[in-house]
Write a protein that holds these residues in place. Sequence first.
Motif, PDB file in Angstrom:
ATOM      1  N   PRO A   1       8.643 -13.867  40.924  1.00 27.81           N
ATOM      2  CA  PRO A   1       8.912 -12.408  40.769  1.00 27.81           C
ATOM      3  C   PRO A   1      10.156 -11.907  41.674  1.00 27.81           C
ATOM      4  CG  PRO A   1       6.988 -12.704  42.249  1.00 27.81           C
ATOM      5  CD  PRO A   1       7.352 -14.078  41.836  1.00 27.81           C
ATOM      6  N   ARG A   2      10.401 -12.740  42.717  1.00 30.39           N
ATOM      7  CA  ARG A   2      11.497 -12.115  43.692  1.00 30.39           C
ATOM      8  C   ARG A   2      12.195 -13.061  44.624  1.00 30.39           C
ATOM      9  NH1 ARG A   2       6.591  -9.176  47.006  1.00 30.39           N
ATOM     10  NH2 ARG A   2       5.679 -11.089  47.916  1.00 30.39           N
ATOM     11  N   SER A   3      12.476 -14.082  43.960  1.00 34.51           N
ATOM     12  CA  SER A   3      13.081 -15.504  44.691  1.00 34.51           C
ATOM     13  C   SER A   3      14.628 -15.239  44.775  1.00 34.51           C
ATOM     14  CB  SER A   3      12.495 -16.919  44.096  1.00 34.51           C
ATOM     15  OG  SER A   3      11.336 -16.874  44.180  1.00 34.51           O
ATOM     16  N   LEU A   4      15.150 -16.457  45.662  1.00 34.43           N
ATOM     17  CA  LEU A   4      16.578 -16.497  45.401  1.00 34.43           C
ATOM     18  C   LEU A   4      16.672 -18.293  45.620  1.00 34.43           C
ATOM     19  CD1 LEU A   4      19.581 -15.719  45.905  1.00 34.43           C
ATOM     20  CD2 LEU A   4      19.109 -15.958  48.473  1.00 34.43           C
ATOM     21  N   MET A   5      17.162 -18.603  44.557  1.00 35.37           N
ATOM     22  CA  MET A   5      17.394 -19.971  44.310  1.00 35.37           C
ATOM     23  C   MET A   5      18.656 -20.401  45.279  1.00 35.37           C
ATOM     24  SD  MET A   5      14.542 -21.013  42.765  1.00 35.37           S
ATOM     25  CE  MET A   5      14.896 -22.708  42.696  1.00 35.37           C
ATOM     26  N   VAL A   6      18.633 -21.452  46.053  1.00 32.77           N
ATOM     27  CA  VAL A   6      19.724 -21.820  46.833  1.00 32.77           C
ATOM     28  C   VAL A   6      19.863 -23.456  46.625  1.00 32.77           C
ATOM     29  CG1 VAL A   6      20.814 -21.945  49.257  1.00 32.77           C
ATOM     30  CG2 VAL A   6      19.247 -20.275  48.724  1.00 32.77           C
ATOM     31  N   GLY A   7      21.073 -23.695  45.898  1.00 32.53           N
ATOM     32  CA  GLY A   7      21.334 -25.044  45.324  1.00 32.53           C
ATOM     33  C   GLY A   7      22.032 -25.995  46.428  1.00 32.53           C
ATOM     34  N   PHE A   8      21.613 -27.166  46.433  1.00 28.13           N
ATOM     35  CA  PHE A   8      22.254 -28.259  47.009  1.00 28.13           C
ATOM     36  C   PHE A   8      22.349 -29.335  46.065  1.00 28.13           C
ATOM     37  CE2 PHE A   8      20.071 -25.303  50.016  1.00 28.13           C
ATOM     38  CZ  PHE A   8      21.106 -25.446  51.133  1.00 28.13           C
ATOM     39  N   HIS A   9      23.057 -30.417  46.859  1.00 31.26           N
ATOM     40  CA  HIS A   9      22.903 -31.923  46.291  1.00 31.26           C
ATOM     41  C   HIS A   9      22.802 -32.648  47.596  1.00 31.26           C
ATOM     42  CE1 HIS A   9      27.142 -33.339  47.130  1.00 31.26           C
ATOM     43  NE2 HIS A   9      27.339 -31.943  47.104  1.00 31.26           N
ATOM     44  N   ALA A  10      22.193 -34.058  47.337  1.00 34.34           N
ATOM     45  CA  ALA A  10      22.003 -34.892  48.733  1.00 34.34           C
ATOM     46  C   ALA A  10      21.938 -36.280  48.062  1.00 34.34           C
ATOM     47  CB  ALA A  10      20.668 -34.669  49.387  1.00 34.34           C
ATOM     48  N   VAL A  11      22.063 -37.098  49.100  1.00 32.21           N
ATOM     49  CA  VAL A  11      22.035 -38.639  48.484  1.00 32.21           C
ATOM     50  C   VAL A  11      20.692 -39.251  48.839  1.00 32.21           C
ATOM     51  CG1 VAL A  11      23.290 -40.954  49.024  1.00 32.21           C
ATOM     52  CG2 VAL A  11      24.397 -38.869  48.941  1.00 32.21           C
ATOM     53  N   GLY A  12      20.316 -40.108  47.954  1.00 28.72           N
ATOM     54  CA  GLY A  12      19.057 -40.771  48.000  1.00 28.72           C
ATOM     55  C   GLY A  12      19.155 -42.175  47.815  1.00 28.72           C
ATOM     56  N   ASP A  13      18.276 -43.164  48.068  1.00 31.67           N
ATOM     57  CA  ASP A  13      18.176 -44.576  47.916  1.00 31.67           C
ATOM     58  C   ASP A  13      17.543 -44.940  46.679  1.00 31.67           C
ATOM     59  OD1 ASP A  13      18.372 -47.167  48.118  1.00 31.67           O
ATOM     60  OD2 ASP A  13      17.729 -47.486  50.029  1.00 31.67           O
ATOM     61  N   PRO A  14      18.066 -45.363  45.533  1.00 33.76           N
ATOM     62  CA  PRO A  14      17.422 -45.846  44.409  1.00 33.76           C
ATOM     63  C   PRO A  14      16.307 -46.921  44.795  1.00 33.76           C
ATOM     64  CG  PRO A  14      19.794 -45.662  43.837  1.00 33.76           C
ATOM     65  CD  PRO A  14      19.627 -45.476  45.331  1.00 33.76           C
ATOM     66  N   SER A  15      16.518 -47.832  45.981  1.00 30.34           N
ATOM     67  CA  SER A  15      15.626 -48.724  46.214  1.00 30.34           C
ATOM     68  C   SER A  15      14.213 -48.354  46.743  1.00 30.34           C
ATOM     69  CB  SER A  15      16.226 -49.824  47.067  1.00 30.34           C
ATOM     70  OG  SER A  15      16.264 -49.188  48.472  1.00 30.34           O
ATOM     71  N   GLU A  16      14.136 -46.979  47.173  1.00 30.82           N
ATOM     72  CA  GLU A  16      12.806 -46.380  47.461  1.00 30.82           C
ATOM     73  C   GLU A  16      11.998 -46.182  46.529  1.00 30.82           C
ATOM     74  OE1 GLU A  16      12.552 -44.054  51.133  1.00 30.82           O
ATOM     75  OE2 GLU A  16      14.508 -43.341  50.517  1.00 30.82           O
ATOM     76  N   GLU A  17      10.619 -46.398  46.840  1.00 34.87           N
ATOM     77  CA  GLU A  17       9.410 -46.116  45.738  1.00 34.87           C
ATOM     78  C   GLU A  17       9.314 -44.919  45.592  1.00 34.87           C
ATOM     79  OE1 GLU A  17       6.496 -48.740  45.654  1.00 34.87           O
ATOM     80  OE2 GLU A  17       7.535 -50.609  45.417  1.00 34.87           O
ATOM     81  N   PHE A  18       9.224 -44.169  44.476  1.00 35.81           N
ATOM     82  CA  PHE A  18       8.655 -42.988  44.309  1.00 35.81           C
ATOM     83  C   PHE A  18       7.144 -42.499  44.888  1.00 35.81           C
ATOM     84  CE2 PHE A  18      11.734 -42.819  40.907  1.00 35.81           C
ATOM     85  CZ  PHE A  18      12.869 -41.887  41.590  1.00 35.81           C
TER      86      PHE A  18
END
Length: 309
Positions: free
Chosen positions: A237-254
């Motif tokens: 109802p009253r948010s502000l979305m603050v956008g980013f990008h970041a680097v992760g490691d594909p070898s890590e398991e979810f």
Amino acid sequence: MATEFRLREVPLLSRVGADRADALRTDVDAAAAGWADAALLRVDSRNQVLVADGRVVLGAAAAHADTPPPEAVFLGRIDGGRHVWAIRGALQAPESPDTEVEVVNLRSLGPVFDDTSSQLVSSALALLNWHDRARFSSVDGSPTKPARAGWSRINPVTGHEEFPRIDPAVICLVHDGGDRAVLARQGAWPERMFSLLAGFVEAGESFEVCVAREIREEIGLSVHDVRYLGSQPWPFPRSLMVGFHAVGDPSEEFSFNDGEIVEAAWFTRAEVRAALDAGDWSSASGSKLLLPGSISIARTIIESWAAID
């Protein structure tokens, strides 16, 4: 080093098409003086508005009341100075019977809105939703009343004034610094519907720390090189979305630690481009990947990353 990219365009709800005319909020007489010729935006109880020809439908304020009612909120000026107000109430079709109108929710509007309509509707929703939930003082629970043309509420006994509350949230595209990015699906979403990772900022937390914490909590990845991209109001109802990008490691398991995310995967840029070409969540596409619509900053971030050569 993170892949450098910027948003290709301003997110839809961040665009400016009207003069907010904030000085009129404290000049009650000047704001009220424009009511006779003002435009009125109606938002119903389901946060829906009327749209015609790609613009939100505005009625005549004077047809509703002789003076601004207490619950009306002042949105600014358009068309060289015409005041615009908003109220919560039943929708009314334009006077012209030849005008084709559609009842829509802001979430489903997408690119049909012009910049002025986007600004007016997002501001109206944020203010009206806040008023619906702020009728009593956060200090002592006393009833409050609107002030500053709808931009604050005052305790008439103590004079304590409260202003619209904004809940900041981060939204982040995690990529590998190359050709792959993570998209995830919440349990409540249908199959094939994926988006970016997001979450609310906690007390005492910076945006960057929030990004790292939310991603670790939701999918178990550690990220670095957190970079700011842009922001967008999200009045649900009253948010502000603050956008980013970041680097992760594909070898890590979810690992899905907080129960909100049930599926995540690394997608190549080619796969994301194909999904963008197929449309969005509202399409009948048979694409194995369905992405958010253009109303969300998530779509803008995904499109910007996918456009990298």
